[in-house]
Design a protein around this motif. Structure first.
Motif: not given
Length: 398
Positions: A234, A386-387
């Motif tokens: 990530r 984007h986690t």
């Protein structure tokens, strides 16, 4: 079982007394597209830091109900609402853009405290130091997740000595430059030294990030390489595949402050004025569970944003809570209501087997939820934060 109990005890100790999230870790740009908000929509969102509740109001929602079990998260949003209504923009920016207001004592006493609910007033009477100058310099390096951010920045500055590389990445004009800089500075090697790899496998560390053991196990079991590889992949994607120029979530995490070009919508001057002009009145806070709020709500809701909290309820005995929550959702939503949620797992549809009562009959959520997989996949790829492993958009069809 002993490890499970110790992990739960530590997580509750960390989270029960603190603001956990000092900014939202869900990209509202995606949510705006997915929700298609109108003045007729009544939205329920888990409060977190309140940034996205304000964003939905700015996007045109009729009313946004920010609901959180952690009263401190609501107190943070209540402070933002008081600031919108009673501060000028420059002072508001110092407070929430820079995360530091040197004149906190005088500003708080005269312009904020009189306009806070009583519980929030008692909290901020004690916690004003979060916004004062000090060793950590910023509110965004304090609280629970902020403490982890402070450790990360200490590592960047003092251990890995890669502040120049981070600043260069944040200043890059496009993804191509970012990728080139990432390789030039050999960040894949510098970032993931043994001590960091060790820390990222520990429940103590993950608790600071708001990741309970149930969610960690979901990643370990479903992602190749487990939680560590998930984090590595990530972070690399954020630095090499997604534009950083307006990525305010990672900018504040890596610097302790936003910039005028990279900040949440509520911090932009024109939106601050819109909020001050009445849009802020479309947001209210509620210290409750999602289920508890819905069971007490007088009007049905048409949009729900559940963040990733269903991951927390994905294992026994918490699954009973998940069933009760979805029953409340079915009982108190309008026809064709829309629900958004994230999951650390690669497939957020793990809830499909949950059974609820509809018109006296037991039905599985799989039969009631109409997923927009194509749009969710398209948006998820653009997620600046984007986690998460997956993003779900579903309409409820009874």
């Amino acid at each position: 079982m002993v490890v499970e109990r110790l992990s739960k005890t530590w997580f509750n100790l960390v989270h029960g007394r603190n603001i956990v999230y000092n900014q939202c870790w869900e990209d509202p740009r995606l949510d705006r597209v997915a929700l298609e908000l109108t003045p007729q929509d009544r939205v329920v969102v888990i409060t977190s830091a309140g940034c996205n509740a304000l964003d939905y109001a700015l996007a045109g929602a009729g009313h946004v109900h920010a609901v959180d079990m952690n009263s401190k998260q609501n107190h943070l949003l209540e402070l933002k609402l008081a600031g919108v209504r009673h501060l000028d923009y420059d002072t508001f920016w110092k407070l929430f853009g820079n995360g530091c207001l040197p004149e906190w004592n005088s500003v708080y006493a005269s312009q904020l405290r009189p306009h806070l609910p009583s519980d929030a007033r008692r909290y901020w009477d004690r916690k004003g130091a979060l916004f004062k100058e000090g060793r950590r310099k910023s509110f965004y390096f304090r609280c629970t997740s902020g403490t982890f951010a402070w450790f990360v920045n200490y590592y960047i500055d003092r251990v890995a000595k890669m502040r120049d590389a981070v600043n260069a990445l944040l200043s890059a004009e496009n993804v191509e430059q970012q990728k080139s800089l990432f390789e030039q500075y050999d960040l894949a090697k510098k970032l993931w030294r043994p001590m960091i790899k060790f820390a990222m496998r520990r429940d103590v560390t993950l608790s600071l990030l708001g990741v309970p053991r149930a969610q960690r196990k979901q990643i370990d079991e479903g992602y190749p390489g487990g939680i560590l590889q998930f984090v590595v992949d990530r972070v690399e994607a954020v630095f090499t595949k997604i534009p950083l120029k307006d990525n305010y979530a990672w900018r504040v995490y890596l610097t302790g402050q936003y910039s005028p070009e990279a900040c949440p919508e509520y911090l932009k001057p024109e939106n601050f004025e819109r909020l001050k002009g009445g849009v802020a009145d479309h947001v209210t806070t509620h210290t409750n569970t999602v289920q508890g709020f819905l069971e007490q709500a007088e009007e049905p809701v048409s949009r729900l944003v559940l963040l990733d909290h269903m991951d927390w309820l994905s294992r026994d005995p918490a699954k009973r809570i998940l069933t009760s929550e979805w029953q409340a959702i079915l009982d108190k939503t309008t026809p064709n209501a829309r629900v958004l949620w994230r999951s650390a797992g690669l497939d957020g549809t793990f809830i499909n087997s949950v059974e609820v009562n509809v018109d006296g009959q037991k039905r599985k959520l799989a039969d009631l939820l109409h997923y927009n997989h194509a749009l969710a996949t398209e948006l998820h790829a653009k997620d600046r934060v984007h986690t998460y492993g997956s993003f779900c958009i579903a309409d409820i069809h009874r």
